[in-house]
Design an enzyme around this catalytic site. Sequence first.
Site, PDB file in Angstrom:
ATOM      1  N   LYS A 185       0.671  -1.072   0.044  1.00 27.26           N
ATOM      2  CA  LYS A 185      -0.255   0.041  -0.137  1.00 27.26           C
ATOM      3  C   LYS A 185       1.013   1.282  -0.220  1.00 27.26           C
ATOM      4  O   LYS A 185       1.357   1.836   0.898  1.00 27.26           O
ATOM      5  CB  LYS A 185      -0.735  -0.169   1.207  1.00 27.26           C
ATOM      6  CG  LYS A 185      -2.133   0.900   1.189  1.00 27.26           C
ATOM      7  CD  LYS A 185      -1.450   2.411   1.647  1.00 27.26           C
ATOM      8  CE  LYS A 185      -2.638   3.326   1.237  1.00 27.26           C
ATOM      9  NZ  LYS A 185      -2.094   4.777   1.464  1.00 27.26           N
ATOM     10  N   GLU A 260      10.062   2.249  10.376  1.00 26.75           N
ATOM     11  CA  GLU A 260      11.005   3.265  10.125  1.00 26.75           C
ATOM     12  C   GLU A 260      10.281   4.770  10.010  1.00 26.75           C
ATOM     13  O   GLU A 260       9.519   4.946   9.090  1.00 26.75           O
ATOM     14  CB  GLU A 260      11.863   2.988   8.733  1.00 26.75           C
ATOM     15  CG  GLU A 260      13.105   3.638   8.639  1.00 26.75           C
ATOM     16  CD  GLU A 260      13.097   4.884   7.934  1.00 26.75           C
ATOM     17  OE1 GLU A 260      13.043   6.015   8.600  1.00 26.75           O
ATOM     18  OE2 GLU A 260      13.398   4.923   6.746  1.00 26.75           O
ATOM     19  N   CYS A 294      13.690  11.315   5.674  1.00 33.36           N
ATOM     20  CA  CYS A 294      13.526  11.226   7.292  1.00 33.36           C
ATOM     21  C   CYS A 294      14.861  11.461   7.773  1.00 33.36           C
ATOM     22  O   CYS A 294      14.901  11.767   8.974  1.00 33.36           O
ATOM     23  CB  CYS A 294      12.993   9.867   7.263  1.00 33.36           C
ATOM     24  SG  CYS A 294      13.738   8.309   6.439  1.00 33.36           S
ATOM     25  N   GLU A 393      10.216  17.494  13.365  1.00 31.06           N
ATOM     26  CA  GLU A 393      10.652  17.177  11.821  1.00 31.06           C
ATOM     27  C   GLU A 393       9.884  18.154  10.768  1.00 31.06           C
ATOM     28  O   GLU A 393       8.537  18.111  10.894  1.00 31.06           O
ATOM     29  CB  GLU A 393      10.292  15.575  11.552  1.00 31.06           C
ATOM     30  CG  GLU A 393      10.677  15.330   9.883  1.00 31.06           C
ATOM     31  CD  GLU A 393      10.572  13.823   9.676  1.00 31.06           C
ATOM     32  OE1 GLU A 393      11.379  13.281   9.409  1.00 31.06           O
ATOM     33  OE2 GLU A 393       9.293  13.161  10.151  1.00 31.06           O
TER      34      GLU A 393
END
Length: 503
Positions: A185, A260, A294, A393
């Site tokens: 997905k 992750e 990331c 972030e």
Amino acid sequence: MAIPIPHRQLFIDGEWKEPAKGKRIPVINPANETVIGDIPAATAEDVDLAVAAARRAFYRNGGREWARAAGADRAKYLRSIALKIKDRTSELARLEALDSGKPLDETSWDLEDVASCFEYYADLAESLDGKKRTPISVPLQTFKSYVLREPIGVVGLITPWNYPLLMATWKVAPALAAGCTAVLKPSELASVTCLELAAVCKEVGLPPGVLNVVTGLGPEAGAPLSSHPLVDKIAFTGSTETGKRIMTAAAQLTKPVSLELGGKSPLLVFEDVDIEKAVEWAVFGCFWTNGQICSATSRLLLQESIAEVFLARLVAWVKNIKVSDPLEEGCRLGPVVSEGQYVKINKLISTARSEGATILCGGGRPTHLENGYFIEPTVITDVSTSMQIWKEEVFGPVLCVKTFRTEEEAIELANGSQYGLAGAVISKDIERCNRITEEIQAGIMWINCSQPCFCQTPWGGTKRSGFGRELGEWGFDNYLSVKQVTEYVSDDQWGWYTSPSKL
């Protein structure tokens, strides 16, 4: 106007299938905000069909068709996929640039990595054949033990939009190599090349149901997949908040997950560096992939004695970055992926300004680009550790800078984060670099560089950046279950109980 992307359906059980509710999601080119096509919008009903297809494929013919087949047989399919990817690299790189906004040079590089990753895991699939019954030494000679490494089962793979096909490959390749069957997905913001991966799998004759691709929104397709009782494992790459929800759903079924997640990685630069080399790594470490990575080293820690000179050169390098349509030659920074990301990043920059930080350069829309989700590469100084821009972030082209005096202070600043994905140190003193790599709380460390990644080396983080590792043999192990087998080999009676015949 012709739609520049292929019109695809969901890929389930080796066939293209229209989504149960017939809905589709528009694909928007982030460089000009125009609709360039659409993707199918899967719902729980479609996920059920995909999972059922994956289970049939896993157990078909007693598993001998895929799960228990020789690793060398699975390797042939992986190598065929790699070859087709190589043949279509130019086309797929262009599709990914249109879909995600990444510069064409970057997507071309990514596609090379996709093919290499399939080839690498083809080799590991073959290596399994020599490890089917790994003997284990035990202290009693009356027993013989060995270990079987078996595929974990049907896996749900949920992947992000910043490396659409590459991040999918990091999961698909080792999962298939291990003998798992999968439901992929991808993010609804960049699914086009993942549907093309399905087309490649169909073309090479991958057995039906081994890989299924369901595109759609997270709540409608991702959530039913992560909570599905017939999925044996979930592997997810994405935000920490979504990772928490996936972990909660999987916990209800005691289902293993690998996550992750986000990052806010530090780059420590000491006074003994070559300024120009260090500046370029600082720029690359944050602004590569349009800042949407990331592991971005988006917290720059500069030793105080070189800060003024370093920042002057940093601004010069940043202002020299070519910001343009990702298909334009020499583009080094394209648009962020969506309007939602564009609004979020600009809000974070605005909040930093209002909290007293200094926007050293950038901070707005490039003046030569009226349309598209473009944000200038931005450098922010005078930040405190309590500011949102330092702690959270951003996932965009924003670099924050603080200074330090001592190595101990630098390490404390670096570790003062809820995240622990990556980190980097630049210094000519290799003993210092090695010392710092042991001190920094992160799953990945770089010395005198930032962002190199190889499919042979492990990838993953600590703290709120998740757990589990992708890539290398560690990524392969993600999809294998270890079974202990012990045999009693003596001709003698076990002798624990008194035999009834001797009473």
